[in-house]
Scaffold this active site. Structure first.
Site, PDB file in Angstrom:
ATOM      1  N   LYS A 292      41.360  46.950  40.398  1.00 36.60           N
ATOM      2  CA  LYS A 292      42.278  45.899  39.963  1.00 36.60           C
ATOM      3  C   LYS A 292      42.097  45.612  38.485  1.00 36.60           C
ATOM      4  CE  LYS A 292      41.215  41.713  40.235  1.00 36.60           C
ATOM      5  NZ  LYS A 292      40.674  40.610  39.383  1.00 36.60           N
TER       6      LYS A 292
ATOM      7  N   LYS B 129      37.706  39.337  29.146  1.00 36.63           N
ATOM      8  CA  LYS B 129      37.129  39.873  30.378  1.00 36.63           C
ATOM      9  C   LYS B 129      37.763  41.206  30.749  1.00 36.63           C
ATOM     10  CE  LYS B 129      34.582  40.182  33.982  1.00 36.63           C
ATOM     11  NZ  LYS B 129      34.824  39.470  35.236  1.00 36.63           N
TER      12      LYS B 129
END
Length: 297
Positions: A241, A172
């Site tokens: 992030k 991911k």
């Protein structure tokens, strides 16, 4: 397998995932620190839980949908965390975009108590969560993956079991680093076209018919950028992030990845003009405000 499923984290993603499971016949209990989130979830058929132990007491499968790795650690291993409340045989599915080290830490802590943990971060945004069309990349024991496969199939249209615990997070992070870079490179390509006197929307169509296409050009720009909607449900802060996670992973592995570093730098620099609360597709505005800036009413 038709367990009672607990969902912890009822934001845009978690609530929609839970509602999708309800719509497909599963019994779902949801917990969130926010009263508003619990109330919204109840309207979608999710049974609200007032405390974390309500989830632990009733559910044999627990799905986490939380902002960051530290939140996953607190929920799982904190003073009143799941590790002190779940029973042997419970399976925890973490859909958070976290870090592999955290997933492995939690899995190792759970193992002596017979609690299984898999990391299964998702792509597709709130709309994909609501429609059950997300993609999932999954790390964990293959046997555990097969046990919860009916649940994962109800939540998603594509699933890839990547490897052991932590592998889903790595996949991911790699995916989101590419998505972050493609948003910037696509906006630069369309800026190049506009300044050369060619209709950017036509060039986008041409790119999507050629080898330069990507998820950014095929989905993000048509859906949220060219129409200046900027309402994907995924924020600048969350993507900052995620690119930070890619940068940190590369540094930890002592890799020389200049494009990764430059992508992280550009996303961080954008904080000067785009707050964390803005939609992540707003990054295009940094390349060409006149073309991509959201219209004010």
């Amino acid at each position: 397998m038709n367990p009672i499923i607990g969902v912890i984290g009822l934001g845009n993603m978690g609530r929609n995932m839970a509602a999708t499971l309800v719509g497909k016949g599963f019994s779902v209990i949801g917990f969130d620190l926010s009263d508003t989130a619990r109330q919204q979830a109840e309207k979608q058929g999710i049974v609200p839980a007032n405390h974390l132990d309500d989830i632990a007491r009733q559910c044999s499968v627990v799905i986490l949908s939380l902002p960051k790795a530290e939140h996953v650690e607190a929920v799982c291993l904190g003073d009143n965390g799941l590790i002190k409340q779940l029973t042997s045989g419970t399976i925890v599915i973490d859909t958070t975009t976290s870090i592999p080290e955290m997933s492995r830490k939690i899995a190792n802590a759970f193992a002596p108590q017979g609690i299984e943990f898999i990391d299964a971060p998702v792509s597709g945004g709130p709309a994909g969560a609501a429609a059950g069309t997300m993609s999932m990349v999954i790390g964990g024991k293959l046997d555990t993956y097969h046990l919860v496969l009916p649940i994962l199939e109800a939540m998603s249209s594509v699933r890839v079991h990547v490897g052991d615990v932590g592998a889903g997070n790595i996949a991911k992070i790699a995916n989101n680093m590419l998505a972050a870079a493609h948003l910037i490179t696509t906006s630069e390509a369309l800026t190049l076209a506009e300044k050369a006197g060619v209709d950017p929307s036509k060039v986008l169509e041409a790119i999507n018919a050629g080898s330069g296409r990507s998820g950014a050009s095929q989905a993000m720009f048509p859906t949220w950028v060219m129409n200046k909607a900027y309402d994907s449900g995924f924020t600048m802060g969350l993507m900052r992030k995620d690119v930070g996670l890619a940068k940190a992973l590369a540094q930890n592995l002592e890799l020389n990845l200049p494009m990764t570093m430059k992508t992280a730098e550009l996303w961080q620099q954008s904080a000067a003009v785009l707050p964390d609360s803005d939609d992540f597709c707003c990054i295009a505005q940094c390349t060409n405000p006149s073309l991509f800036a959201k219209e004010t009413k």
